[in-house]
Design a protein around this motif. Structure first.
Motif, PDB file in Angstrom:
ATOM      1  N   HIS A  58       0.813  -1.227   0.000  1.00 61.07           N
ATOM      2  CA  HIS A  58       0.000   0.000   0.000  1.00 61.07           C
ATOM      3  C   HIS A  58       0.844   1.273   0.000  1.00 61.07           C
ATOM      4  CE1 HIS A  58      -4.209  -1.613   1.327  1.00 61.07           C
ATOM      5  NE2 HIS A  58      -3.771  -2.120   0.191  1.00 61.07           N
ATOM      6  N   TYR A  59       2.055   1.171  -0.505  1.00 64.02           N
ATOM      7  CA  TYR A  59       2.878   2.378  -0.620  1.00 64.02           C
ATOM      8  C   TYR A  59       2.874   2.858  -2.077  1.00 64.02           C
ATOM      9  CZ  TYR A  59       4.576   2.144   4.192  1.00 64.02           C
ATOM     10  OH  TYR A  59       4.663   2.162   5.564  1.00 64.02           O
ATOM     11  N   GLN A  60       4.035   3.016  -2.697  1.00 58.80           N
ATOM     12  CA  GLN A  60       4.134   3.703  -3.988  1.00 58.80           C
ATOM     13  C   GLN A  60       3.308   3.053  -5.103  1.00 58.80           C
ATOM     14  OE1 GLN A  60       6.624   3.107  -1.975  1.00 58.80           O
ATOM     15  NE2 GLN A  60       7.758   5.029  -1.652  1.00 58.80           N
ATOM     16  N   THR A  61       3.280   1.740  -5.152  1.00 57.45           N
ATOM     17  CA  THR A  61       2.558   1.108  -6.262  1.00 57.45           C
ATOM     18  C   THR A  61       1.045   1.271  -6.140  1.00 57.45           C
ATOM     19  OG1 THR A  61       2.512  -1.030  -5.123  1.00 57.45           O
ATOM     20  CG2 THR A  61       4.376  -0.594  -6.600  1.00 57.45           C
ATOM     21  N   HIS A  62       0.573   1.605  -4.952  1.00 62.12           N
ATOM     22  CA  HIS A  62      -0.858   1.855  -4.761  1.00 62.12           C
ATOM     23  C   HIS A  62      -1.109   3.363  -4.823  1.00 62.12           C
ATOM     24  CE1 HIS A  62      -0.814  -2.308  -3.467  1.00 62.12           C
ATOM     25  NE2 HIS A  62      -2.134  -2.305  -3.453  1.00 62.12           N
ATOM     26  N   SER A  63      -0.840   3.936  -5.987  1.00 60.34           N
ATOM     27  CA  SER A  63      -0.986   5.383  -6.160  1.00 60.34           C
ATOM     28  C   SER A  63      -1.327   5.684  -7.611  1.00 60.34           C
ATOM     29  CB  SER A  63       0.307   6.107  -5.769  1.00 60.34           C
ATOM     30  OG  SER A  63       1.353   5.784  -6.678  1.00 60.34           O
ATOM     31  N   LEU A 102     -10.899  -0.620  -5.912  1.00 63.82           N
ATOM     32  CA  LEU A 102     -11.394  -1.762  -5.144  1.00 63.82           C
ATOM     33  C   LEU A 102     -10.768  -1.809  -3.754  1.00 63.82           C
ATOM     34  CD1 LEU A 102     -11.587  -4.637  -7.790  1.00 63.82           C
ATOM     35  CD2 LEU A 102     -13.303  -2.947  -7.146  1.00 63.82           C
ATOM     36  N   ASP A 103      -9.499  -1.453  -3.658  1.00 62.15           N
ATOM     37  CA  ASP A 103      -8.846  -1.454  -2.345  1.00 62.15           C
ATOM     38  C   ASP A 103      -9.462  -0.411  -1.409  1.00 62.15           C
ATOM     39  OD1 ASP A 103      -7.232  -3.476  -3.151  1.00 62.15           O
ATOM     40  OD2 ASP A 103      -5.332  -2.435  -2.822  1.00 62.15           O
ATOM     41  N   LEU A 104      -9.937   0.687  -1.975  1.00 63.76           N
ATOM     42  CA  LEU A 104     -10.571   1.711  -1.139  1.00 63.76           C
ATOM     43  C   LEU A 104     -11.832   1.180  -0.461  1.00 63.76           C
ATOM     44  CD1 LEU A 104     -10.290   5.028  -3.193  1.00 63.76           C
ATOM     45  CD2 LEU A 104      -9.259   4.546  -0.970  1.00 63.76           C
ATOM     46  N   PHE A 105     -12.524   0.265  -1.124  1.00 59.79           N
ATOM     47  CA  PHE A 105     -13.769  -0.282  -0.588  1.00 59.79           C
ATOM     48  C   PHE A 105     -13.541  -1.610   0.138  1.00 59.79           C
ATOM     49  CE2 PHE A 105     -15.223   2.538  -3.960  1.00 59.79           C
ATOM     50  CZ  PHE A 105     -16.257   3.216  -3.323  1.00 59.79           C
ATOM     51  N   THR A 106     -12.329  -1.818   0.629  1.00 61.45           N
ATOM     52  CA  THR A 106     -11.980  -3.055   1.326  1.00 61.45           C
ATOM     53  C   THR A 106     -11.616  -2.752   2.772  1.00 61.45           C
ATOM     54  OG1 THR A 106     -11.126  -3.988  -0.738  1.00 61.45           O
ATOM     55  CG2 THR A 106     -10.472  -5.080   1.294  1.00 61.45           C
ATOM     56  N   TYR A 113      -2.971   2.262   7.531  1.00 58.69           N
ATOM     57  CA  TYR A 113      -4.322   2.206   6.988  1.00 58.69           C
ATOM     58  C   TYR A 113      -4.429   3.122   5.762  1.00 58.69           C
ATOM     59  CZ  TYR A 113      -5.176   0.103  11.535  1.00 58.69           C
ATOM     60  OH  TYR A 113      -5.119  -0.705  12.641  1.00 58.69           O
ATOM     61  N   GLY A 114      -4.977   2.575   4.696  1.00 55.22           N
ATOM     62  CA  GLY A 114      -5.136   3.358   3.482  1.00 55.22           C
ATOM     63  C   GLY A 114      -3.983   3.167   2.516  1.00 55.22           C
ATOM     64  N   MET A 115      -3.886   4.093   1.570  1.00 60.16           N
ATOM     65  CA  MET A 115      -2.872   4.024   0.517  1.00 60.16           C
ATOM     66  C   MET A 115      -2.319   5.418   0.249  1.00 60.16           C
ATOM     67  SD  MET A 115      -4.986   1.594  -2.150  1.00 60.16           S
ATOM     68  CE  MET A 115      -6.492   2.511  -1.828  1.00 60.16           C
ATOM     69  N   ASP A 127      -7.921   6.746   2.902  1.00 64.18           N
ATOM     70  CA  ASP A 127      -8.840   5.620   2.980  1.00 64.18           C
ATOM     71  C   ASP A 127     -10.251   6.164   3.154  1.00 64.18           C
ATOM     72  OD1 ASP A 127      -9.750   3.065   2.989  1.00 64.18           O
ATOM     73  OD2 ASP A 127      -9.051   2.557   5.008  1.00 64.18           O
ATOM     74  N   ILE A 128     -11.236   5.317   2.889  1.00 66.80           N
ATOM     75  CA  ILE A 128     -12.627   5.687   3.109  1.00 66.80           C
ATOM     76  C   ILE A 128     -13.264   4.640   4.019  1.00 66.80           C
ATOM     77  CG2 ILE A 128     -12.851   6.903   0.911  1.00 66.80           C
ATOM     78  CD1 ILE A 128     -14.243   4.480  -0.225  1.00 66.80           C
ATOM     79  N   SER A 129     -14.386   4.986   4.582  1.00 65.33           N
ATOM     80  CA  SER A 129     -15.037   4.101   5.555  1.00 65.33           C
ATOM     81  C   SER A 129     -16.112   3.226   4.926  1.00 65.33           C
ATOM     82  CB  SER A 129     -15.660   4.937   6.686  1.00 65.33           C
ATOM     83  OG  SER A 129     -16.592   5.872   6.156  1.00 65.33           O
ATOM     84  N   TRP A 130     -16.298   3.307   3.617  1.00 71.58           N
ATOM     85  CA  TRP A 130     -17.314   2.492   2.949  1.00 71.58           C
ATOM     86  C   TRP A 130     -16.689   1.160   2.556  1.00 71.58           C
ATOM     87  CZ3 TRP A 130     -18.910   6.931  -0.864  1.00 71.58           C
ATOM     88  CH2 TRP A 130     -19.514   7.955  -0.123  1.00 71.58           C
ATOM     89  N   ASP A 131     -16.803   0.191   3.408  1.00 74.50           N
ATOM     90  CA  ASP A 131     -16.177  -1.110   3.177  1.00 74.50           C
ATOM     91  C   ASP A 131     -17.190  -2.080   2.579  1.00 74.50           C
ATOM     92  OD1 ASP A 131     -13.777  -0.215   4.275  1.00 74.50           O
ATOM     93  OD2 ASP A 131     -14.424  -0.718   6.315  1.00 74.50           O
ATOM     94  N   ILE A 132     -16.858  -2.587   1.393  1.00 76.64           N
ATOM     95  CA  ILE A 132     -17.708  -3.558   0.699  1.00 76.64           C
ATOM     96  C   ILE A 132     -17.067  -4.938   0.725  1.00 76.64           C
ATOM     97  CG2 ILE A 132     -18.771  -4.157  -1.501  1.00 76.64           C
ATOM     98  CD1 ILE A 132     -18.878  -1.204  -2.171  1.00 76.64           C
ATOM     99  N   PHE A 133     -15.778  -4.982   0.448  1.00 75.64           N
ATOM    100  CA  PHE A 133     -15.060  -6.252   0.430  1.00 75.64           C
ATOM    101  C   PHE A 133     -14.463  -6.520   1.810  1.00 75.64           C
ATOM    102  CE2 PHE A 133     -14.806  -4.474  -3.862  1.00 75.64           C
ATOM    103  CZ  PHE A 133     -15.387  -5.503  -4.589  1.00 75.64           C
ATOM    104  N   GLY A 134     -14.402  -7.802   2.156  1.00 76.56           N
ATOM    105  CA  GLY A 134     -13.877  -8.179   3.462  1.00 76.56           C
ATOM    106  C   GLY A 134     -12.363  -8.180   3.498  1.00 76.56           C
ATOM    107  N   ALA A 135     -11.823  -8.161   4.713  1.00 78.24           N
ATOM    108  CA  ALA A 135     -10.371  -8.192   4.898  1.00 78.24           C
ATOM    109  C   ALA A 135      -9.834  -9.581   4.576  1.00 78.24           C
ATOM    110  CB  ALA A 135     -10.021  -7.802   6.327  1.00 78.24           C
TER     111      ALA A 135
END
Length: 254
Positions: A58-63, A102-106, A113-115, A127-135
């Motif tokens: 969740h560092y540079q490649t998640h941007s 998709l990661d934002l909704f996980t 926490y976040g990216m 990050d956002i608090s709207w979680d659709i996908f499970g951990a």
């Protein structure tokens, strides 16, 4: 982060929705876009080699910066190959950025926490608090990292991802099929548009003067041949021949 199921289905959905083709094979396009949709998770590799798979996750490649770099590389490749940059840049950028969406909704259950979405402009995590996908259950140690992905808890995560992403992919596929089925066919008198690559157009322009010269020479040759044929085939008028003339008598004049 979702499992590769969700990201791969997103890559397939992008391939179905895009009018642009990367290769002559649709399924090869799907494979390429699936790889791009999963590409940001390559940041597991350096951590895995260091013994801690999650160290750089969740560092540079998640941007969006990383997505822009990949998009620019893809755009340059197809610019050299097909003479177009922006459409391919956008397609590559979209495929990589879909991973971030998709990661934002996980559910993110482990720090950080976040990216770092806006790297390199900012290293702040978003990050956002709207979680659709499970951990996803995964180990922090390289020794049992891959084994931990087969934890029973991840089965529920995978089924949820399929339940969400399969209808989306099917919906896009249906829209594409319906659009192709209802598209108005070309009329009989309309000629199909000729699409040439820029390199082919440049070659055609370079040889155009030579083609014109050959055409003019051929026309001149055809005209001369036609004139000779007219001379050879000119009818003989027997009424105008005087048989008393010396050139038409046998023997010598007396």
């Amino acid at each position: 982060m979702p499992l590769p199921f969700a990201h791969s289905l997103m890559g397939y959905t992008i391939a179905e929705g895009a009018s642009l083709r990367l290769t002559r094979s649709f399924w090869l396009d799907v494979l390429i876009l699936m790889v791009l949709a999963n590409l940001p998770d390559i940041d597991f590799l350096p951590g895995y080699l260091a013994g801690e798979p999650n160290r750089y996750h969740h560092y540079q490649t998640h941007s969006f910066g990383f997505a822009a770099i990949v998009g620019a590389l893809g755009g340059l490749f197809y610019w050299r190959k097909r003479g177009r940059f922006l459409p391919y840049f956008l397609l590559f950028f979209t495929a990589v950025s879909s991973h971030l969406l998709l990661d934002l909704f996980t559910v993110d259950s482990a720090p950080p926490y976040g990216m770092t979405l806006f790297w390199p402009l900012s290293v702040q995590f978003y990050d956002i608090s709207w979680d659709i996908f499970g951990a996803v259950h995964k180990s922090d140690s390289s020794r049992d990292f891959f084994a931990s992905l087969f934890h029973p808890a991840n089965l529920r995560v995978a089924l949820l991802e399929l339940a969400i992403m399969l209808p989306i992919a099917a919906f896009v596929r249906t829209l594409k099929f319906y659009g192709a089925f209802t598209r108005r066919p070309a009329t009989r008198n309309s000629a199909p548009a000729l699409s040439l690559e820029p390199s082919m157009l440049a070659t055609a322009r370079s040889v155009a003067p030579e083609i014109d010269q050959l055409r003019r020479e051929a026309e001149t040759s055809d005209l001369a041949t036609h004139q000779r044929a007219e001379i050879k085939t000119q009818p003989l008028d027997l009424n105008n021949i005087d048989l008393e003339q010396p050139e038409f008598r046998n023997g010598k004049n007396h």
